[in-house]
Design a protein around this motif. Structure first.
Motif, PDB file in Angstrom:
ATOM      1  N   ALA A  15       7.039   2.362   6.902  1.00 34.18           N
ATOM      2  CA  ALA A  15       7.678   1.325   6.072  1.00 34.18           C
ATOM      3  C   ALA A  15       6.631   0.502   5.329  1.00 34.18           C
ATOM      4  CB  ALA A  15       8.546   0.421   6.941  1.00 34.18           C
ATOM      5  N   TRP A  16       5.551   0.136   6.013  1.00 30.12           N
ATOM      6  CA  TRP A  16       4.503  -0.660   5.362  1.00 30.12           C
ATOM      7  C   TRP A  16       3.729   0.161   4.337  1.00 30.12           C
ATOM      8  CZ3 TRP A  16       4.500  -5.658   5.006  1.00 30.12           C
ATOM      9  CH2 TRP A  16       5.175  -6.396   5.956  1.00 30.12           C
ATOM     10  N   LEU A  17       3.546   1.456   4.598  1.00 31.34           N
ATOM     11  CA  LEU A  17       2.902   2.317   3.602  1.00 31.34           C
ATOM     12  C   LEU A  17       3.775   2.434   2.355  1.00 31.34           C
ATOM     13  CD1 LEU A  17       1.458   5.098   5.918  1.00 31.34           C
ATOM     14  CD2 LEU A  17       0.142   3.446   4.563  1.00 31.34           C
ATOM     15  N   ALA A  18       5.081   2.567   2.558  1.00 35.62           N
ATOM     16  CA  ALA A  18       6.014   2.619   1.432  1.00 35.62           C
ATOM     17  C   ALA A  18       5.981   1.315   0.645  1.00 35.62           C
ATOM     18  CB  ALA A  18       7.431   2.907   1.919  1.00 35.62           C
ATOM     19  N   ALA A  19       5.888   0.194   1.354  1.00 37.34           N
ATOM     20  CA  ALA A  19       5.797  -1.109   0.687  1.00 37.34           C
ATOM     21  C   ALA A  19       4.534  -1.186  -0.154  1.00 37.34           C
ATOM     22  CB  ALA A  19       5.814  -2.235   1.714  1.00 37.34           C
ATOM     23  N   SER A  20       3.437  -0.691   0.376  1.00 34.09           N
ATOM     24  CA  SER A  20       2.169  -0.719  -0.353  1.00 34.09           C
ATOM     25  C   SER A  20       2.257   0.091  -1.642  1.00 34.09           C
ATOM     26  CB  SER A  20       1.051  -0.156   0.528  1.00 34.09           C
ATOM     27  OG  SER A  20      -0.158  -0.074  -0.170  1.00 34.09           O
ATOM     28  N   ILE A  21       2.822   1.274  -1.548  1.00 31.23           N
ATOM     29  CA  ILE A  21       2.963   2.136  -2.730  1.00 31.23           C
ATOM     30  C   ILE A  21       3.894   1.494  -3.755  1.00 31.23           C
ATOM     31  CG2 ILE A  21       3.876   4.356  -3.536  1.00 31.23           C
ATOM     32  CD1 ILE A  21       2.844   5.499  -0.801  1.00 31.23           C
ATOM     33  N   ALA A  22       5.000   0.959  -3.281  1.00 34.38           N
ATOM     34  CA  ALA A  22       5.976   0.357  -4.190  1.00 34.38           C
ATOM     35  C   ALA A  22       5.427  -0.890  -4.869  1.00 34.38           C
ATOM     36  CB  ALA A  22       7.254   0.019  -3.434  1.00 34.38           C
ATOM     37  N   VAL A  23       4.732  -1.726  -4.110  1.00 37.77           N
ATOM     38  CA  VAL A  23       4.168  -2.939  -4.696  1.00 37.77           C
ATOM     39  C   VAL A  23       3.098  -2.579  -5.720  1.00 37.77           C
ATOM     40  CG1 VAL A  23       2.729  -4.960  -4.170  1.00 37.77           C
ATOM     41  CG2 VAL A  23       4.755  -4.495  -2.815  1.00 37.77           C
ATOM     42  N   ALA A  24       2.306  -1.548  -5.417  1.00 42.93           N
ATOM     43  CA  ALA A  24       1.277  -1.126  -6.374  1.00 42.93           C
ATOM     44  C   ALA A  24       1.903  -0.609  -7.668  1.00 42.93           C
ATOM     45  CB  ALA A  24       0.404  -0.046  -5.744  1.00 42.93           C
ATOM     46  N   ALA A  25       3.036   0.054  -7.564  1.00 39.04           N
ATOM     47  CA  ALA A  25       3.676   0.643  -8.742  1.00 39.04           C
ATOM     48  C   ALA A  25       4.581  -0.342  -9.475  1.00 39.04           C
ATOM     49  CB  ALA A  25       4.476   1.873  -8.338  1.00 39.04           C
ATOM     50  N   ALA A  26       5.387  -1.078  -8.728  1.00 35.72           N
ATOM     51  CA  ALA A  26       6.401  -1.918  -9.362  1.00 35.72           C
ATOM     52  C   ALA A  26       6.163  -3.412  -9.182  1.00 35.72           C
ATOM     53  CB  ALA A  26       7.780  -1.566  -8.794  1.00 35.72           C
ATOM     54  N   GLN A  27       5.146  -3.782  -8.449  1.00 35.45           N
ATOM     55  CA  GLN A  27       4.780  -5.176  -8.199  1.00 35.45           C
ATOM     56  C   GLN A  27       5.741  -5.942  -7.291  1.00 35.45           C
ATOM     57  OE1 GLN A  27       1.724  -6.259  -9.168  1.00 35.45           O
ATOM     58  NE2 GLN A  27       1.501  -4.146  -9.753  1.00 35.45           N
ATOM     59  N   SER A  28       6.808  -5.294  -6.784  1.00 40.48           N
ATOM     60  CA  SER A  28       7.659  -5.931  -5.777  1.00 40.48           C
ATOM     61  C   SER A  28       8.396  -4.855  -4.993  1.00 40.48           C
ATOM     62  CB  SER A  28       8.663  -6.897  -6.406  1.00 40.48           C
ATOM     63  OG  SER A  28       9.631  -6.208  -7.142  1.00 40.48           O
ATOM     64  N   TYR A  29       8.809  -5.225  -3.781  1.00 42.75           N
ATOM     65  CA  TYR A  29       9.457  -4.264  -2.885  1.00 42.75           C
ATOM     66  C   TYR A  29      10.211  -5.045  -1.828  1.00 42.75           C
ATOM     67  CZ  TYR A  29       9.891  -0.327   0.392  1.00 42.75           C
ATOM     68  OH  TYR A  29      10.366   0.646   1.226  1.00 42.75           O
ATOM     69  N   GLU A  30      11.361  -4.525  -1.410  1.00 46.63           N
ATOM     70  CA  GLU A  30      12.114  -5.151  -0.335  1.00 46.63           C
ATOM     71  C   GLU A  30      11.998  -4.300   0.916  1.00 46.63           C
ATOM     72  OE1 GLU A  30      16.095  -6.304  -1.218  1.00 46.63           O
ATOM     73  OE2 GLU A  30      15.476  -7.586  -2.881  1.00 46.63           O
TER      74      GLU A  30
END
Length: 78
Positions: A15-30
């Protein structure tokens, strides 16, 4: 015995790895937490990294990775 299982720790790490990827790409993640949903932004990058390290360490500990240690000794000249 730890209440956290290997599969639970791996799920948290994923989950935290997914958050890292998403934040890097889209600048926000839930991300879903036991207390609700939390929105993470690029400002939370340091916390995301800390949580990845925490859960990666926990996964490694529960799976036995890193437990092998090389030990050597120098014989004394006595």
């Amino acid at each position: 015995m730890s209440a956290i299982t290997l599969s639970s720790a791996q799920a948290h790490l994923d989950a935290w790895l997914a958050a890292s990827i998403a934040v890097a790409a889209a600048q926000s993640y839930e991300i879903s937490t036991p207390t609700g949903t939390r929105k993470l932004t690029s400002a939370d990058a340091a916390e995301i990294r800390n949580m990845i390290v925490f859960w990666e360490t926990r996964v490694n500990r529960l799976s036995g990775v890193g437990r092998k240690r090389l030990r050597y000794f120098v014989p004394s000249s006595d």
